[in-house]
Design a protein around this motif. Structure first.
Motif, PDB file in Angstrom:
ATOM      1  N   ALA A 240     -11.654  -9.197  -5.118  1.00  0.00           N
ATOM      2  CA  ALA A 240     -11.260  -8.836  -3.755  1.00  0.00           C
ATOM      3  C   ALA A 240     -10.373  -9.916  -3.138  1.00  0.00           C
ATOM      4  CB  ALA A 240     -12.498  -8.603  -2.897  1.00  0.00           C
ATOM      5  N   MET A 241     -10.776 -11.182  -3.309  1.00  0.00           N
ATOM      6  CA  MET A 241      -9.982 -12.290  -2.756  1.00  0.00           C
ATOM      7  C   MET A 241      -8.620 -12.387  -3.431  1.00  0.00           C
ATOM      8  SD  MET A 241     -12.690 -15.367  -1.946  1.00  0.00           S
ATOM      9  CE  MET A 241     -13.457 -15.419  -3.567  1.00  0.00           C
ATOM     10  N   SER A 242      -8.595 -12.186  -4.748  1.00  0.00           N
ATOM     11  CA  SER A 242      -7.332 -12.259  -5.497  1.00  0.00           C
ATOM     12  C   SER A 242      -6.379 -11.136  -5.097  1.00  0.00           C
ATOM     13  CB  SER A 242      -7.610 -12.200  -6.998  1.00  0.00           C
ATOM     14  OG  SER A 242      -8.379 -13.305  -7.418  1.00  0.00           O
ATOM     15  N   MET A 243      -6.925  -9.937  -4.884  1.00  0.00           N
ATOM     16  CA  MET A 243      -6.098  -8.803  -4.461  1.00  0.00           C
ATOM     17  C   MET A 243      -5.421  -9.078  -3.124  1.00  0.00           C
ATOM     18  SD  MET A 243      -8.409  -5.508  -5.539  1.00  0.00           S
ATOM     19  CE  MET A 243      -7.433  -4.391  -4.534  1.00  0.00           C
ATOM     20  N   MET A 244      -6.183  -9.637  -2.175  1.00  0.00           N
ATOM     21  CA  MET A 244      -5.628  -9.928  -0.861  1.00  0.00           C
ATOM     22  C   MET A 244      -4.564 -11.013  -0.947  1.00  0.00           C
ATOM     23  SD  MET A 244      -7.039  -7.633   0.863  1.00  0.00           S
ATOM     24  CE  MET A 244      -6.137  -8.061   2.344  1.00  0.00           C
ATOM     25  N   LYS A 245      -4.781 -12.010  -1.816  1.00  0.00           N
ATOM     26  CA  LYS A 245      -3.773 -13.065  -1.999  1.00  0.00           C
ATOM     27  C   LYS A 245      -2.499 -12.515  -2.618  1.00  0.00           C
ATOM     28  CE  LYS A 245      -6.957 -16.994  -2.474  1.00  0.00           C
ATOM     29  NZ  LYS A 245      -7.528 -17.986  -3.424  1.00  0.00           N
ATOM     30  N   LEU A 246      -2.652 -11.617  -3.601  1.00  0.00           N
ATOM     31  CA  LEU A 246      -1.488 -11.003  -4.239  1.00  0.00           C
ATOM     32  C   LEU A 246      -0.684 -10.169  -3.253  1.00  0.00           C
ATOM     33  CD1 LEU A 246      -2.961  -9.857  -7.687  1.00  0.00           C
ATOM     34  CD2 LEU A 246      -1.074 -11.454  -7.355  1.00  0.00           C
ATOM     35  N   LEU A 247      -1.377  -9.399  -2.424  1.00  0.00           N
ATOM     36  CA  LEU A 247      -0.690  -8.575  -1.430  1.00  0.00           C
ATOM     37  C   LEU A 247       0.041  -9.449  -0.411  1.00  0.00           C
ATOM     38  CD1 LEU A 247      -3.386  -5.821  -0.827  1.00  0.00           C
ATOM     39  CD2 LEU A 247      -1.095  -5.458  -1.735  1.00  0.00           C
ATOM     40  N   LYS A 248      -0.615 -10.515   0.030  1.00  0.00           N
ATOM     41  CA  LYS A 248       0.008 -11.416   0.996  1.00  0.00           C
ATOM     42  C   LYS A 248       1.233 -12.089   0.398  1.00  0.00           C
ATOM     43  CE  LYS A 248      -2.823 -13.515   3.747  1.00  0.00           C
ATOM     44  NZ  LYS A 248      -3.808 -14.445   4.334  1.00  0.00           N
ATOM     45  N   SER A 249       1.110 -12.499  -0.873  1.00  0.00           N
ATOM     46  CA  SER A 249       2.240 -13.126  -1.569  1.00  0.00           C
ATOM     47  C   SER A 249       3.402 -12.147  -1.738  1.00  0.00           C
ATOM     48  CB  SER A 249       1.787 -13.643  -2.937  1.00  0.00           C
ATOM     49  OG  SER A 249       2.862 -14.165  -3.670  1.00  0.00           O
ATOM     50  N   ALA A 250       3.070 -10.888  -2.062  1.00  0.00           N
ATOM     51  CA  ALA A 250       4.114  -9.870  -2.242  1.00  0.00           C
ATOM     52  C   ALA A 250       4.893  -9.622  -0.957  1.00  0.00           C
ATOM     53  CB  ALA A 250       3.477  -8.566  -2.722  1.00  0.00           C
ATOM     54  N   VAL A 251       4.208  -9.752   0.184  1.00  0.00           N
ATOM     55  CA  VAL A 251       4.862  -9.526   1.477  1.00  0.00           C
ATOM     56  C   VAL A 251       5.680 -10.734   1.909  1.00  0.00           C
ATOM     57  CG1 VAL A 251       4.438  -9.175   3.948  1.00  0.00           C
ATOM     58  CG2 VAL A 251       3.172  -7.836   2.261  1.00  0.00           C
ATOM     59  N   TYR A 252       5.088 -11.930   1.833  1.00  0.00           N
ATOM     60  CA  TYR A 252       5.732 -13.118   2.404  1.00  0.00           C
ATOM     61  C   TYR A 252       6.729 -13.815   1.471  1.00  0.00           C
ATOM     62  CZ  TYR A 252       2.471 -12.824   6.295  1.00  0.00           C
ATOM     63  OH  TYR A 252       1.762 -12.398   7.401  1.00  0.00           O
ATOM     64  N   ASP A 253       6.660 -13.554   0.177  1.00  0.00           N
ATOM     65  CA  ASP A 253       7.519 -14.283  -0.762  1.00  0.00           C
ATOM     66  C   ASP A 253       8.683 -13.457  -1.297  1.00  0.00           C
ATOM     67  OD1 ASP A 253       5.678 -16.278  -0.391  1.00  0.00           O
ATOM     68  OD2 ASP A 253       4.633 -15.970  -2.294  1.00  0.00           O
ATOM     69  N   ASN A 254       8.932 -12.289  -0.703  1.00  0.00           N
ATOM     70  CA  ASN A 254       9.974 -11.420  -1.259  1.00  0.00           C
ATOM     71  C   ASN A 254      10.993 -10.943  -0.227  1.00  0.00           C
ATOM     72  OD1 ASN A 254       9.323 -10.851  -4.262  1.00  0.00           O
ATOM     73  ND2 ASN A 254       7.337 -10.672  -3.244  1.00  0.00           N
ATOM     74  N   LYS A 257      13.043  -7.569   3.601  1.00  0.00           N
ATOM     75  CA  LYS A 257      12.666  -6.178   3.367  1.00  0.00           C
ATOM     76  C   LYS A 257      11.157  -6.052   3.110  1.00  0.00           C
ATOM     77  CE  LYS A 257      15.640  -3.700   1.111  1.00  0.00           C
ATOM     78  NZ  LYS A 257      16.420  -3.069   0.010  1.00  0.00           N
ATOM     79  N   ALA A 258      10.628  -6.985   2.319  1.00  0.00           N
ATOM     80  CA  ALA A 258       9.190  -6.957   2.013  1.00  0.00           C
ATOM     81  C   ALA A 258       8.364  -7.240   3.274  1.00  0.00           C
ATOM     82  CB  ALA A 258       8.859  -7.980   0.935  1.00  0.00           C
ATOM     83  N   LYS A 259       8.870  -8.161   4.129  1.00  0.00           N
ATOM     84  CA  LYS A 259       8.150  -8.484   5.362  1.00  0.00           C
ATOM     85  C   LYS A 259       8.137  -7.299   6.323  1.00  0.00           C
ATOM     86  CE  LYS A 259       8.956 -13.443   5.043  1.00  0.00           C
ATOM     87  NZ  LYS A 259       9.700 -14.611   5.559  1.00  0.00           N
ATOM     88  N   LEU A 260       9.248  -6.585   6.395  1.00  0.00           N
ATOM     89  CA  LEU A 260       9.299  -5.388   7.231  1.00  0.00           C
ATOM     90  C   LEU A 260       8.330  -4.323   6.721  1.00  0.00           C
ATOM     91  CD1 LEU A 260      13.151  -5.072   7.869  1.00  0.00           C
ATOM     92  CD2 LEU A 260      11.384  -5.533   9.581  1.00  0.00           C
ATOM     93  N   GLY A 261       8.292  -4.172   5.391  1.00  0.00           N
ATOM     94  CA  GLY A 261       7.356  -3.226   4.787  1.00  0.00           C
ATOM     95  C   GLY A 261       5.919  -3.627   5.067  1.00  0.00           C
ATOM     96  N   GLY A 262       5.664  -4.929   4.992  1.00  0.00           N
ATOM     97  CA  GLY A 262       4.323  -5.434   5.284  1.00  0.00           C
ATOM     98  C   GLY A 262       3.918  -5.167   6.728  1.00  0.00           C
ATOM     99  N   LEU A 263       4.889  -5.293   7.635  1.00  0.00           N
ATOM    100  CA  LEU A 263       4.629  -5.028   9.048  1.00  0.00           C
ATOM    101  C   LEU A 263       4.250  -3.559   9.262  1.00  0.00           C
ATOM    102  CD1 LEU A 263       4.657  -6.316  11.871  1.00  0.00           C
ATOM    103  CD2 LEU A 263       7.042  -5.586  12.092  1.00  0.00           C
ATOM    104  N   LEU A 264       4.953  -2.664   8.565  1.00  0.00           N
ATOM    105  CA  LEU A 264       4.669  -1.237   8.676  1.00  0.00           C
ATOM    106  C   LEU A 264       3.297  -0.894   8.085  1.00  0.00           C
ATOM    107  CD1 LEU A 264       8.175   0.196   7.689  1.00  0.00           C
ATOM    108  CD2 LEU A 264       7.134   0.239   9.963  1.00  0.00           C
ATOM    109  N   LEU A 265       2.893  -1.674   7.067  1.00  0.00           N
ATOM    110  CA  LEU A 265       1.605  -1.417   6.394  1.00  0.00           C
ATOM    111  C   LEU A 265       0.450  -2.245   6.963  1.00  0.00           C
ATOM    112  CD1 LEU A 265       2.831  -1.350   2.677  1.00  0.00           C
ATOM    113  CD2 LEU A 265       1.876   0.583   3.934  1.00  0.00           C
TER     114      LEU A 265
END
Length: 336
Positions: A240-254, A257-265
């Motif tokens: 569970a902790m790893s999944m949340m870290k991966l999702l956060k990394s996918a949003v903030y490190d890409n 466009k990824a940050k906007l998508g993260g905001l929508l999600l």
């Protein structure tokens, strides 16, 4: 209802413990809270003293203390005094976020086992990912590294009664954690436990269940030995902790466009985090003891403390321990 609280146990004690107790005290007017610990450390976090009182002690059990030695030598430790209060009928339940081994020892040596229970086990309620309101019970998650088939049999009865009386499930299903669903799967322990569970009239046994299915709600109660249960619990926590870290990394490190998508999600991700957070289901119950003994995570915050006290309230209101004492003592008297 009186709850003996080890106010000094846990990484964030006494702040998180006391603030969580205050939240619960504001809601549950039929409960009285006895906080054991250093009064001058507890007082600053008490915004309500209506149904809360403090029993002062300077001594506490540290996270690195040897469980048995600390319970025997630190007679005035906050956890020990809280356990003694339950033993002496001055309180109805014990709550702590402190040293897990010491709490298990206090439950066994001070409060004592229900007659007829060989080895009490730890029960934790975990989330079902397809239903944010539903959970399933896993037992044992670490009270006993080595278990006998008879222990797993008793865990099934204990867990089933908890699901019925505390969670309100009329006919809870019970599954045996195994490496396959076929009856002949597993090692000697699971094969022998399977036969005991199959012939137990008090439970609705559905057979073997696999670890990959338990978060989907395949059974209301899943039983196993303490070594396996603890490994499964920590695997779920880590995943569970790893999944949340991966999702956060996918949003903030890409990029943007990824940050906007993260905001929508954002709302959906927040809901996902809430589903994976099992603290809302309460703490781990040392089941098989003469009174509720409940442990929450050492790094817990005030919300998790509140949910654990809510769980204790439901346990006491349902009188689940009284029913289990009657059942197992009757079987013991019958020589079963």
């Amino acid at each position: 209802m009186k709850i003996a609280v080890d106010a000094m146990g846990g990484d964030n004690a006494p702040k998180a413990i006391v603030e969580g107790v205050v939240l619960a005290a504001n809601e549950f007017k039929d409960m009285e809270f006895i906080l054991y610990g250093k009064e001058e450390a507890i007082k600053p976090y008490l915004s309500n003293e209506t149904n809360i009182r403090i029993v002062h002690t300077d001594e506490k059990i540290e996270s690195e203390d040897d469980p048995i030695r600390s319970i025997r030598r630190k007679k005035n430790a906050s956890m020990v005094l809280a356990a003694q209060a339950v033993k002496n009928k001055e309180a109805d339940a014990l709550f702590s976020a402190g040293n897990t081994g010491a709490l298990l020892t206090a439950g066994l040596l001070i409060i004592g086992r229900i007659k007829g229970i060989d080895r009490p086990g730890l029960l934790v309620t975990l989330p079902v990912i397809t239903d944010s309101e539903k959970g399933f019970n896993l037992m044992d998650v670490g009270a006993n590294a080595d278990s006998k088939p008879e222990n797993i049999h008793q865990y099934a009865v204990l867990g089933s009664e908890y699901a019925k009386l505390v969670q309100g499930i009329k006919k809870p299903t019970v599954g045996l954690l195994n490496n396959g669903t076929e009856e002949n799967k597993g090692n000697d322990l699971t094969k022998r436990a399977y036969q005991l569970l199959k012939n137990e009239p008090m439970i609705h046994f559905i057979g073997n269940v696999e670890a990959r299915d338990i978060l989907s709600g395949v059974a209301d109660v899943v039983v196993t030995d303490g070594f396996t249960g603890n490994a499964v619990l920590k695997t779920i926590e880590g995943t569970a902790m790893s999944m949340m870290k991966l999702l956060k990394s996918a949003v903030y490190d890409n990029g943007t466009k990824a940050k906007l998508g993260g905001l929508l999600l954002k709302d959906s991700l927040s809901e996902m985090k809430d589903v994976l957070d099992y603290s809302k289901h309460g703490g781990s119950v040392l089941f098989g003891i003469k009174a509720p003994v409940v442990k929450t995570h050492g790094s817990t915050g005030k919300e998790a403390v509140y949910f654990t006290i809510k769980q204790i309230h439901e346990m006491l209101a349902s009188k689940v321990i009284d029913d289990l004492v009657t059942h197992f003592e009757a079987k013991q008297d019958e020589g079963i």
